[in-house]
Design a protein around this motif. Sequence first.
Motif, mmCIF file in Angstrom:
data_model
loop_
_atom_site.group_PDB
_atom_site.id
_atom_site.type_symbol
_atom_site.label_atom_id
_atom_site.label_comp_id
_atom_site.label_asym_id
_atom_site.label_seq_id
_atom_site.Cartn_x
_atom_site.Cartn_y
_atom_site.Cartn_z
ATOM 1 N N VAL A 74 29.136 7.633 66.781
ATOM 2 C CA VAL A 74 29.648 7.366 65.447
ATOM 3 C C VAL A 74 29.121 8.413 64.474
ATOM 4 O O VAL A 74 29.846 8.901 63.600
ATOM 5 C CB VAL A 74 29.251 5.944 64.997
ATOM 6 N N THR A 75 27.853 8.788 64.631
ATOM 7 C CA THR A 75 27.265 9.818 63.773
ATOM 8 C C THR A 75 28.044 11.119 63.875
ATOM 9 O O THR A 75 28.319 11.778 62.861
ATOM 10 C CB THR A 75 25.794 10.059 64.164
ATOM 11 N N GLU A 76 28.429 11.516 65.098
ATOM 12 C CA GLU A 76 29.163 12.762 65.275
ATOM 13 C C GLU A 76 30.555 12.693 64.638
ATOM 14 O O GLU A 76 31.059 13.691 64.127
ATOM 15 C CB GLU A 76 29.277 13.118 66.757
ATOM 16 N N VAL A 77 31.194 11.518 64.668
ATOM 17 C CA VAL A 77 32.483 11.375 63.990
ATOM 18 C C VAL A 77 32.309 11.613 62.499
ATOM 19 O O VAL A 77 33.041 12.392 61.868
ATOM 20 C CB VAL A 77 33.082 9.969 64.207
ATOM 21 N N LEU A 78 31.321 10.937 61.915
ATOM 22 C CA LEU A 78 31.132 11.010 60.466
ATOM 23 C C LEU A 78 30.719 12.413 60.036
ATOM 24 O O LEU A 78 31.242 12.958 59.056
ATOM 25 C CB LEU A 78 30.077 9.980 60.038
ATOM 26 N N LYS A 79 29.794 13.021 60.766
ATOM 27 C CA LYS A 79 29.372 14.375 60.420
ATOM 28 C C LYS A 79 30.470 15.391 60.732
ATOM 29 O O LYS A 79 30.649 16.366 59.994
ATOM 30 C CB LYS A 79 28.093 14.731 61.180
ATOM 31 N N GLY A 80 31.188 15.166 61.826
ATOM 32 C CA GLY A 80 32.248 16.092 62.209
ATOM 33 C C GLY A 80 33.355 16.148 61.172
ATOM 34 O O GLY A 80 33.891 17.217 60.874
ATOM 35 N N ARG A 81 33.688 15.011 60.583
ATOM 36 C CA ARG A 81 34.702 14.993 59.520
ATOM 37 C C ARG A 81 34.277 15.891 58.371
ATOM 38 O O ARG A 81 35.073 16.641 57.819
ATOM 39 C CB ARG A 81 34.892 13.574 58.998
ATOM 40 N N SER A 82 33.004 15.781 58.008
ATOM 41 C CA SER A 82 32.492 16.579 56.890
ATOM 42 C C SER A 82 32.398 18.053 57.248
ATOM 43 O O SER A 82 32.834 18.931 56.497
ATOM 44 C CB SER A 82 31.123 16.038 56.469
ATOM 45 N N ASP A 83 31.844 18.339 58.429
ATOM 46 C CA ASP A 83 31.623 19.731 58.839
ATOM 47 C C ASP A 83 32.924 20.509 58.976
ATOM 48 O O ASP A 83 32.944 21.727 58.778
ATOM 49 C CB ASP A 83 30.872 19.770 60.174
ATOM 50 N N MET A 121 37.191 15.532 55.277
ATOM 51 C CA MET A 121 36.769 14.509 54.319
ATOM 52 C C MET A 121 37.403 14.816 52.969
ATOM 53 O O MET A 121 37.578 15.981 52.609
ATOM 54 C CB MET A 121 35.246 14.512 54.166
ATOM 55 N N PRO A 122 37.748 13.780 52.175
ATOM 56 C CA PRO A 122 38.218 14.034 50.810
ATOM 57 C C PRO A 122 37.104 14.690 49.991
ATOM 58 O O PRO A 122 35.922 14.634 50.364
ATOM 59 C CB PRO A 122 38.543 12.631 50.275
ATOM 60 N N ASN A 123 37.468 15.280 48.876
ATOM 61 C CA ASN A 123 36.475 15.922 48.020
ATOM 62 C C ASN A 123 35.497 14.927 47.423
ATOM 63 O O ASN A 123 34.363 15.276 47.085
ATOM 64 C CB ASN A 123 37.162 16.706 46.899
ATOM 65 N N SER A 124 35.925 13.690 47.301
ATOM 66 C CA SER A 124 35.033 12.625 46.852
ATOM 67 C C SER A 124 35.326 11.385 47.692
ATOM 68 O O SER A 124 36.461 11.187 48.138
ATOM 69 C CB SER A 124 35.233 12.322 45.367
ATOM 70 N N GLN A 148 41.393 3.355 58.115
ATOM 71 C CA GLN A 148 41.531 4.232 56.960
ATOM 72 C C GLN A 148 40.983 5.624 57.255
ATOM 73 O O GLN A 148 41.558 6.636 56.866
ATOM 74 C CB GLN A 148 40.809 3.650 55.745
ATOM 75 N N SER A 149 39.863 5.679 57.983
ATOM 76 C CA SER A 149 39.279 6.968 58.356
ATOM 77 C C SER A 149 40.248 7.785 59.197
ATOM 78 O O SER A 149 40.438 8.987 58.972
ATOM 79 C CB SER A 149 37.973 6.731 59.126
ATOM 80 N N MET A 150 40.907 7.129 60.159
ATOM 81 C CA MET A 150 41.868 7.829 61.007
ATOM 82 C C MET A 150 43.069 8.316 60.201
ATOM 83 O O MET A 150 43.529 9.449 60.366
ATOM 84 C CB MET A 150 42.324 6.910 62.147
ATOM 85 N N ASP A 151 43.561 7.477 59.312
ATOM 86 C CA ASP A 151 44.711 7.874 58.485
ATOM 87 C C ASP A 151 44.339 9.046 57.581
ATOM 88 O O ASP A 151 45.129 9.985 57.402
ATOM 89 C CB ASP A 151 45.176 6.699 57.635
ATOM 90 N N GLU A 152 43.154 8.993 57.010
ATOM 91 C CA GLU A 152 42.686 10.026 56.093
ATOM 92 C C GLU A 152 42.592 11.370 56.799
ATOM 93 O O GLU A 152 43.040 12.403 56.282
ATOM 94 C CB GLU A 152 41.315 9.619 55.566
ATOM 95 N N MET A 153 42.008 11.371 57.991
ATOM 96 C CA MET A 153 41.883 12.610 58.751
ATOM 97 C C MET A 153 43.247 13.185 59.080
ATOM 98 O O MET A 153 43.459 14.397 59.007
ATOM 99 C CB MET A 153 41.094 12.373 60.050
ATOM 100 N N GLY A 154 44.194 12.303 59.439
ATOM 101 C CA GLY A 154 45.521 12.778 59.782
ATOM 102 C C GLY A 154 46.214 13.448 58.614
ATOM 103 O O GLY A 154 46.821 14.512 58.762
#
Length: 272
Positions: free
Chosen positions: A199-208, A212-215, A249-255
Motif C-alpha cells: 500500500v505504501t508503494e501505491v501511495l508513494k508511487g502516485r506521488s513520485d 496525484m492532484p496538485n492538492s 476514487q484513487s483508481m479513478d483519479e489516477m486514470g
Amino acid sequence: MTAARTAEPPPPAPDRGEGARGTVPSTGLPREYLHSALVDKLGLAVVTREFPPHTVLRIEELEARYGVSRSVIREVIRVLSSLGLLASRRRLGTVVQPATAWNLYDPHVIRWRLASGDRIDQLRSLSELRSAIEPQAAKLAAQRASFAEASELVSLSAQLWATGHDSDIAEFLKLDVLFHAKLLDASGNEMFAQLNSLVTEVLKGRSDHGLMPNSPNHQAMEFHVDVANAIQRRDGDAAQAAMTRIVEQSMDEMGVIWNVAHPEPGGPDRAP
C-alpha cells in the motif's frame, strides 16, 4: 499473499541521471553503496527489459559494464536471484527470468516496475489488490481494534484533514501512508498487516510519478474521516464502504490524470 523475502536488498541508490545503463561510480565509495547502487541498476535493467527474459548474463561483461568488482557482481546476482529476477542454469550461467517468476510483492520489484513504462499497469494491479484487501481490513478493524488503535486512526484522519486543507502534500503523504499501515495493523490479521509495504508503494508511487492532484481531494479526506469514525463506532459495514470509496476514487483519479498526460491518438480518453 505475503512476500517471501529470502534476502533483503538495501534501499535503491539515488538516481543520479545515469539510468539503468550507467556505470556505478566506484572510486572511494564504501562497498555497501556499490552493492546497493548495482542492485538498483541491474534490477531496473531487468524489469525495464533492457535485459530481456532468457538473456544470459556474463559476470565479466557486467564487471565491464558497471565498473565494479566480481565479488560485488556476485552478491548482486544472489540478491536478484532471491527476488526471482535471475536464476542460475547449468551450462548456461545466470539467466534473466520472465515476470511470471518475479516476487511481485517485494517493495523493490514494485518500485522498479513503477519506474518502467508499465507503471500504470503496476499501479492498477496494486490498486486492485488494495480494493480486495483494505475494505475487509477496515471491517475487521471495526470489530477488533483496541480503543487506542481506533483513537489513533481518528487522530490521523483529523491530521490528514488539516494538512490536506493546508495543501502540505509531503506531510499529507506521510500521514496517509501511516493511516493505511495502522488500519491494516488494526485489522488483527497479521497477513493483512504485512501488506502495508505494498500500500505504501501505491501511495508513494502516485506521488513520485505525477499521478496525484496538485492538492489532496477534499472528498478523499472526508472518506478517511468516515473510515476512522466508523471503526471507532464499531460499525464494520460503514468502515468497509468508506474504505471502498477511498480505493475506487484513487483508481479513478489516477486514470483521469494518466489520460490527460497520455491521450490516446485518434480516440476518446479511457481510464485504464
